[in-house]
Design a protein around this motif. Structure first.
Motif, PDB file in Angstrom:
ATOM      1  N   PHE A 160       0.828  -1.213   0.000  1.00 56.92           N
ATOM      2  CA  PHE A 160       0.000   0.000   0.000  1.00 56.92           C
ATOM      3  C   PHE A 160       0.861   1.261   0.000  1.00 56.92           C
ATOM      4  CE2 PHE A 160      -2.210   3.348   2.418  1.00 56.92           C
ATOM      5  CZ  PHE A 160      -3.310   3.549   1.586  1.00 56.92           C
ATOM      6  N   ILE A 161       1.812   1.352   0.935  1.00 57.23           N
ATOM      7  CA  ILE A 161       2.623   2.562   1.064  1.00 57.23           C
ATOM      8  C   ILE A 161       3.540   2.754  -0.141  1.00 57.23           C
ATOM      9  CG2 ILE A 161       4.425   3.698   2.412  1.00 57.23           C
ATOM     10  CD1 ILE A 161       1.683   3.771   3.716  1.00 57.23           C
ATOM     11  N   SER A 162       4.171   1.684  -0.617  1.00 60.45           N
ATOM     12  CA  SER A 162       5.092   1.820  -1.744  1.00 60.45           C
ATOM     13  C   SER A 162       4.354   2.194  -3.031  1.00 60.45           C
ATOM     14  CB  SER A 162       5.895   0.527  -1.940  1.00 60.45           C
ATOM     15  OG  SER A 162       5.042  -0.587  -2.101  1.00 60.45           O
ATOM     16  N   THR A 163       3.152   1.646  -3.223  1.00 66.22           N
ATOM     17  CA  THR A 163       2.371   1.993  -4.414  1.00 66.22           C
ATOM     18  C   THR A 163       1.937   3.456  -4.367  1.00 66.22           C
ATOM     19  OG1 THR A 163       1.533  -0.273  -4.611  1.00 66.22           O
ATOM     20  CG2 THR A 163       0.310   1.453  -5.758  1.00 66.22           C
ATOM     21  N   ILE A 164       1.422   3.886  -3.216  1.00 70.24           N
ATOM     22  CA  ILE A 164       1.041   5.291  -3.052  1.00 70.24           C
ATOM     23  C   ILE A 164       2.261   6.188  -3.234  1.00 70.24           C
ATOM     24  CG2 ILE A 164       0.213   7.031  -1.416  1.00 70.24           C
ATOM     25  CD1 ILE A 164      -1.965   5.202  -2.499  1.00 70.24           C
ATOM     26  N   GLY A 165       3.401   5.761  -2.678  1.00 73.17           N
ATOM     27  CA  GLY A 165       4.624   6.548  -2.794  1.00 73.17           C
ATOM     28  C   GLY A 165       5.050   6.724  -4.240  1.00 73.17           C
ATOM     29  N   ILE A 218       3.170   6.657  -6.876  1.00 72.37           N
ATOM     30  CA  ILE A 218       2.205   7.518  -7.569  1.00 72.37           C
ATOM     31  C   ILE A 218       2.423   8.985  -7.189  1.00 72.37           C
ATOM     32  CG2 ILE A 218      -0.237   8.111  -7.785  1.00 72.37           C
ATOM     33  CD1 ILE A 218      -0.849   5.112  -7.363  1.00 72.37           C
ATOM     34  N   VAL A 219       2.523   9.251  -5.899  1.00 75.53           N
ATOM     35  CA  VAL A 219       2.682  10.625  -5.418  1.00 75.53           C
ATOM     36  C   VAL A 219       4.022  11.224  -5.855  1.00 75.53           C
ATOM     37  CG1 VAL A 219       2.902  12.059  -3.349  1.00 75.53           C
ATOM     38  CG2 VAL A 219       1.151  10.282  -3.454  1.00 75.53           C
TER      39      VAL A 219
END
Length: 211
Positions: free
Chosen positions: A8-13, A15-16
């Motif tokens: 979750f965190i790495s995917t969001i990271g 993208i952002v």
């Protein structure tokens, strides 16, 4: 829970941070010839080798003209590379390794195979968990390049003064790892990156006297 959190965190990271990742990639290509990424071989969980994603911070074929330990004043480091290393931006692509399941956000930093070959039986416990982007040892040695700067033999300095402390902290993490500990490490890492100074916890974790 840890794996779901990592994804979750790495995917969001990714993208952002996409605009930042693109700008960095362009800067690397503009300054010097060669690939954007450095795909060095590292030891993963259980010692299985994998290719790490890092922004290239050195000249082409740097591994053929020097050792794996690189001080801050290493002539192989490019100008863009020096900036990326200072703010740890060269590590951002490792979010891709996390998504692929080769790494975790938190865990012992993946070592080059020649250092893993030096592990004692006790130290091999480090390989029982997935390697990570950050851990207590990373925080304690966030200024590793500066500590190696000026050394007539950076490789010897690393092996004698830095590596023993890193291994000790990595073993401590393996023995006491928990989701709560991972959250503490991530928060301490953010403090170091944002304020560029060591917190009390980091000072306590840092090896002293070549331990």
């Amino acid at each position: 829970m840890k794996r779901l959190f990592d994804i979750f965190i790495s995917t969001i990271g990714l993208i952002v941070l996409a605009p930042v990742l693109v700008v960095v990639a362009v800067a690397i290509k503009v300054e010097s010839a060669g690939p954007v990424f450095y795909r060095g071989l590292r030891a993963g969980r259980y010692g299985n080798p994998f290719r790490i994603f890092k922004y290239r911070t050195m000249v082409m074929n740097a591994d053929k003209i020097g050792g794996p330990s690189s001080p801050a004043d290493d002539a192989r480091i490019t100008r863009v590379g020096a900036f990326l290393r200072r703010y740890k931006l060269d590590e951002l692509p490792q979010l891709l390794n996390v998504v692929k399941g080769e790494m975790s956000l938190v865990g012992p930093r993946p070592e080059v195979l020649q250092y893993v070959a030096m592990f004692t039986t006790e130290e091999k416990a480090i390989l029982s968990v997935p390697p990570g982007i950050t851990d207590w040892a990373s925080i304690a040695n966030s200024d590793e390049g500066k500590r190696l700067a000026g050394s007539p033999d950076p490789e010897k300095t690393y092996l004698e003064e830095i590596r023993p402390g890193k291994v000790r902290l990595q073993l401590e993490y393996v023995r006491r790892r928990s989701f709560e500990t991972d959250m503490r490490i991530l928060m301490e890492t953010c403090k170091v990156l944002i304020f560029r100074r060591r917190s009390p916890a980091q000072m306590a974790a840092r090896p002293r006297g070549g331990e």
